[in-house]
Scaffold this motif. Sequence first.
Motif, short mmCIF file in Angstrom:
data_model
loop_
_atom_site.label_atom_id
_atom_site.label_comp_id
_atom_site.label_asym_id
_atom_site.label_seq_id
_atom_site.Cartn_x
_atom_site.Cartn_y
_atom_site.Cartn_z
N ASP A 181 0.83 -0.76 0.03
CA ASP A 181 0.19 0.17 -0.21
C ASP A 181 0.63 1.23 0.45
OD1 ASP A 181 -1.78 1.53 -0.34
OD2 ASP A 181 -2.80 1.04 2.44
N PHE A 182 2.03 1.29 -1.40
CA PHE A 182 2.86 2.69 -1.54
C PHE A 182 2.36 3.02 -2.69
CE2 PHE A 182 5.38 -1.27 -1.02
CZ PHE A 182 6.16 -0.64 -2.32
N SER A 183 3.24 4.25 -3.17
CA SER A 183 3.25 4.89 -4.47
C SER A 183 4.81 4.08 -4.51
CB SER A 183 2.55 5.27 -4.58
OG SER A 183 1.57 6.16 -4.63
N VAL A 184 5.14 3.85 -5.64
CA VAL A 184 6.40 3.55 -6.10
C VAL A 184 6.93 4.98 -7.17
CG1 VAL A 184 8.21 2.10 -7.84
CG2 VAL A 184 6.45 0.95 -6.56
N PRO A 185 8.52 5.36 -6.39
CA PRO A 185 7.99 6.26 -8.18
C PRO A 185 8.94 5.91 -9.28
CG PRO A 185 10.51 6.28 -6.07
CD PRO A 185 9.04 5.16 -5.61
N VAL A 186 7.78 6.25 -10.31
CA VAL A 186 8.44 5.58 -11.94
C VAL A 186 9.39 6.56 -12.53
CG1 VAL A 186 8.10 4.51 -14.12
CG2 VAL A 186 6.87 4.13 -11.33
N VAL A 187 8.98 8.21 -13.00
CA VAL A 187 10.16 8.80 -13.76
C VAL A 187 9.80 9.81 -12.95
CG1 VAL A 187 10.92 9.45 -15.91
CG2 VAL A 187 8.73 7.06 -15.28
N GLY A 188 10.82 10.78 -13.05
CA GLY A 188 10.54 11.46 -12.25
C GLY A 188 9.73 12.38 -11.02
N ASP A 189 8.51 12.82 -11.05
CA ASP A 189 7.69 13.34 -10.06
C ASP A 189 6.56 11.86 -10.27
OD1 ASP A 189 6.86 14.72 -11.56
OD2 ASP A 189 6.12 16.16 -10.49
N PHE A 190 6.72 10.89 -10.92
CA PHE A 190 5.83 9.91 -11.06
C PHE A 190 5.15 9.06 -10.14
CE2 PHE A 190 3.95 6.50 -14.21
CZ PHE A 190 2.23 6.83 -13.90
N ALA A 191 4.91 8.63 -9.56
CA ALA A 191 4.78 7.40 -9.22
C ALA A 191 3.18 6.26 -9.03
CB ALA A 191 4.24 8.34 -7.49
N TYR A 192 3.98 5.50 -9.14
CA TYR A 192 2.56 4.79 -9.56
C TYR A 192 1.75 3.31 -8.14
CZ TYR A 192 -0.57 1.83 -13.14
OH TYR A 192 -1.69 1.41 -13.66
N SER A 193 0.35 3.33 -8.16
CA SER A 193 0.78 1.71 -6.60
C SER A 193 1.52 1.17 -6.82
CB SER A 193 -0.90 2.00 -7.16
OG SER A 193 -1.25 0.34 -6.53
N ALA A 194 2.06 0.72 -5.78
CA ALA A 194 3.03 -0.86 -5.67
C ALA A 194 1.59 -1.34 -6.32
CB ALA A 194 3.24 -1.34 -4.54
N TYR A 195 0.65 -2.43 -5.16
CA TYR A 195 0.20 -3.09 -5.77
C TYR A 195 -0.34 -3.59 -7.16
CZ TYR A 195 -3.81 -6.60 -5.66
OH TYR A 195 -4.92 -7.43 -5.77
N ARG A 196 -0.50 -1.94 -7.86
CA ARG A 196 -0.77 -2.01 -9.43
C ARG A 196 -0.06 -2.38 -10.60
NH1 ARG A 196 -5.55 0.13 -11.61
NH2 ARG A 196 -7.05 1.15 -10.12
N LEU A 197 1.37 -2.40 -9.69
CA LEU A 197 2.60 -2.94 -9.86
C LEU A 197 2.34 -4.49 -10.41
CD1 LEU A 197 5.06 -0.11 -9.64
CD2 LEU A 197 4.08 -0.79 -11.76
N ALA A 198 2.58 -5.26 -8.80
CA ALA A 198 2.72 -6.13 -8.74
C ALA A 198 1.38 -6.98 -9.36
CB ALA A 198 1.42 -6.35 -6.61
#
Lengths: 309, 246, 286
Positions: free
Chosen positions: C127-144
Amino acid sequence: MMTSAGARGNLLLALGGAVVASMPLWAMPYHVQLASTALIGGMFALSLQLLVGATGLVSLAHGAFFGLGSYAVYLLSQALGGAPSVFLSLPGAMLLAGTAAAMVGALALRTQGFFFLMTTLAFGQMLFFLFHDTPIGGGMDGVFIPRPDLIWPVPKAWRAPVFLWLNLGVLAAMYAGLWALMRTMFGHALLGIRANESRMRAMGHDVQRLKLAAFILAGALAGAAGHMAALTDAFVSPELLGWHRSAEALLMVLLGGIGALHGPILGAIALTTIQELGHLITERQKLVEGLAILLAVLLLRHGLAGRSK
Amino acid sequence: MTGPVLRADGLTRRFGGIVAVSDVSLALETGTLHAVIGPNGAGKSTLVNLLSGDIPPSEGRIFLGGQDVTAAPDWRRARAGLGRTFQRTNVMRGMTVRENARLGTQAATVRGWGLLRQPVIEEAAETALARVGLSAQAGELAGTLSHGALRLLEIAIALAGQPKVLLLDEPLAGMGVEETRPIAALIRTLADDHAVLLIEHDMDVVFSTADRITVMVEGRVLIEGPPETVRASEAVQTAYLGREVG
Amino acid sequence: MTGFLAQVLNGVQYGLLLFLISSGLTLIFGVMGVINLAHGSLFMIGAYLAYVLTAASVPLWAALLAAVAGGAIFGAILERVLFRHFRTREHLDQVLLTFALILLFEEARAFLIDNQYHSVPVPAALDFSVPVVGDFAYSAYRLAVLAACLGVAALMVLFVERTRVGAAIRAAAENPEMVAALGLDSRRIHTLVFAAGTAPAMLAGALAAPLQSVYPGMGDGFLILSFVVVVIGGLGSIGGAFWAALLIGLIDTMGKAYVPGLAGLAVFAMMALVLLWRPTGLFSRA
């Protein structure tokens, strides 16, 4: 090969029709309304029989054409700012549904078998979403509509019987029309396609065109059925277009028997009765309907109308 | 009639990496019975399916009555005068014999709104049934016919469309010896007023009835000519006849 | 820009979920010739399973495993009891059988659980966000979810393309007699295919549960879209289903984000185009 009721069968059907027509004299108004529902179901399933029983096409878009026929009344009343005449709304409904069927059919008939099922399902749902997700049909919750004007205004107390007779008349006309159609060379060609499509092509029949003609006509007739539903209920909702309605119509066809032209009428009466009984004995209507379908598919191979040959 | 009714130029058909028919050319003329023989897998049935329009060729052209029909679908070719029978009996078993033949005539003669009329007794269909000797069984359901009668119905359906060309794909398949002779004679008379292509395994029938014979092996034409020439050919003897006829 | 990136990832993730559902649909039809309209209900069942288990404080990963195992067993039972007998029946019968199953699954769910909307919490560890590029972060669960779907997709492709059983499945799709020639029992293959087709659909439901609400009709939209995927991808083709699912996932997600109202139609317009151009599917070999 699909049989039509012979002279004796047609006499029995006429007798049944007379019994239904006399219902306002002896039945409760609720049951008169219920009979109208069954008659409309009969029209809908009968229009589908032109595809399933006559041509061998199992379509899941048929509910969408039914729903379009219903919504034609709403769209006309919006355009005219009031109730349209039934002499405008009925042809309008058939035209709208037939046009949609022409477009869906032109694409879906490029495919066969399982693909045809999937494409008709998808295009049918597309039409459903069109009315469910956009405001063109008055929204996802449905909308009350003004009833199309008949020749004379119908007093409220007379509505149920008048609509019953009207629905009976339309169903009878539809049955008579299809009965005659199946006796033409067009009807015979459709039966040939159902029996053996590759041979029909090798003979030189333009199978694609014949199928499309049947698809359009069946769509227009489903539109007429939908129109009668809108006229009877004065209410339309996107659910009328959904594929569950197509499945129900297929069930009526199967219950009644795909081998006989009058089968779907019997099937519609049977299904309406089953649903009503389910309603009376339990709140779990889907359970009753699901079990009824399961039994029908497992046991009833030839339908209520009996073996075709 | 000038020139061939049906002409194929350099037909080739590949399925994936397999070449089923390779550079086959032939010409069919009215009054001529043209047989195609060859061992199983020689591409005979593929050739019929290419000519009838069941499958498109990978290369080559097909002309029907002088018109290029290479891209035309099967039903258009049928309307242009090409009738065919199937190796595996392919009729409407739930319909009567007469109705089967009548649909053959209807395909060739009734179009558009004309279809909304009641069917009439079609002379061409009745003639076709009479010609193959099925008139007496016209009212019976096709599904109740014997195998031999069904093979005749195959031919009658094709005849009912009043074709110029007949493609007969193993019309004698599964027939007993005593049934073979009259049907072979019938096929011979069909060639009087049609251009006939006959695929057949029975060498006696082929060599006693055909005017021309094409021998196919592995998709290619080994030799084409009158029966005497083919019979005399050494290549045919070794490649084919030597094995099957002995 | 970051919004656009998020939509692309959402689209890919949605497409991969669609793949899990449609791969089973295409496999089952390709091998057995059976139409299963109840396939969308399996998605719904998977989601409710995840809801019930996580509500009983079972961790989500265990619920996912339960969905896979339960799906496989459930699929095998369905095949043995019902679908085996409907392989050679007409399409009309198959459609109605599976329509009946939809109604019965609905009733079973209403009876065993309820008809309410529920939410399944995202597992705390993700339940956290992963920084992807620059200031863009994406839900860790969605990435999982993305990773899990890709893993399953890879497994399915490996299974069908590389194993002996997979070879038998491909053979069964093309020529049933070849299965016998390979010395395999085609009835076993069918049970296996049904199990292998059902498990990913239920897994997809369980994976999607924390991403959206869990509700009775949640499988309907997925069913229709997975049909579109199979039409575009070509019947019986796992690879085709993969690319078509990604395409549809992206079109649908982008459409909803940028042209709301018409999004539902964009997917079907796409299908219409494919039917006009290649009626046997965009990725089919024919």
